[in-house]
Enzyme design. Sequence first.
Site, mmCIF file in Angstrom:
data_model
loop_
_atom_site.group_PDB
_atom_site.id
_atom_site.type_symbol
_atom_site.label_atom_id
_atom_site.label_comp_id
_atom_site.label_asym_id
_atom_site.label_seq_id
_atom_site.Cartn_x
_atom_site.Cartn_y
_atom_site.Cartn_z
ATOM 1 C CE LYS A 116 -4.037 -2.109 2.181
ATOM 2 N NZ LYS A 116 -4.835 -2.272 3.385
ATOM 3 C CE LYS A 199 -8.772 -10.811 -1.719
ATOM 4 N NZ LYS A 199 -8.426 -11.115 -0.332
ATOM 5 C CE LYS A 202 -17.406 -2.258 -2.911
ATOM 6 N NZ LYS A 202 -18.479 -1.655 -3.663
#
Length: 337
Positions: A116, A199, A202
């Site tokens: 991230k 996968k 969102k």
Amino acid sequence: MANDRPRVLSGIQPTSGSFHMGNYLGAVRQWVALQETHDAFYMVVDLHALTLPQDPRELRANTRLAAAQLLATGLDPERCTLFVQSHVPEHAQLSWVMECMTGFGEASRMTQFKDKSSRHGADRTSVGLFTYPILQVADILLYQADQVPVGEDQRQHIELTRNIAERFNGRYGETFTVPEPYILRETAKIFDLQDPTVKMSKSSSSPKGIIDLLDDPKASAKKIKSAVTDTGSEIRFDPEQKPGVSNLLTILATLTDVTVAEVEQKYAGKGYGALKTDLAEVVSEWAAPFSARTREYLDDPETLDSLLAEGAEKARSVAAETLAQAYDKVGLLPGKH
């Protein structure tokens, strides 16, 4: 009577608005089953959501929406403890103790943080994003959880939890249950409809790749019918060669409670169109009552808030006892009650 069932704890973020099929089939469906066999604690992890900037009104609305959807999927406050993370202040309090037990290098090795932070850049990455796995450690250890139902991608965080629990117990004496990951082998891993190599998520899927559970059935049907398959025409489960078709087979098999092999057999000799049409119908039939139940809870916020307050009270009765033990073990002076 003492509860002799193993205790499980898990949580879901309130940042996504509608849950998607990956959330449900990959996690929440198992939570519903586990409340029958385990002493189950489930929470909406609104503190974790703060690792990224949030609109305050949206966060509050999404927290209620997440709780309403969990209830609509079948979580029963009589059978499990359902609460909002920030309603139990012991999470943040124990997190500080756990941060002081964690090495900087140890925290730096968390792959989700590396992933991230590389996307957002160091200057836009918060300290909270760096330390959230340690808040997760506190979440788990507060409830003396025996098992933590997680996906394979969270295994590293459970290992961190185990290491810190063992370190604390070694330094201060037996205090925390060392939890085991509860990784269900048969859990369906649901992939993006447009890119079936990643996968359904969102954060990384395009809107066309996600089946949102609260979507209009026609919108979901359109997404399913435009799902990527492959150049062949044979319907068979082959995640390597036919990931798109395999993903559709998995969703259909899981929603209808049959094996993938049985679905394969049913569509032998049929085309992709038949599979997609039937899947769209099954999704619509499942989602309609789910949406209606979610709306009932949202239309009665007093009842919803009351259920969450009761859940927080049950959670705090466990969390406060654990925190008091931990504070005592590390040498913090008890306050006057």
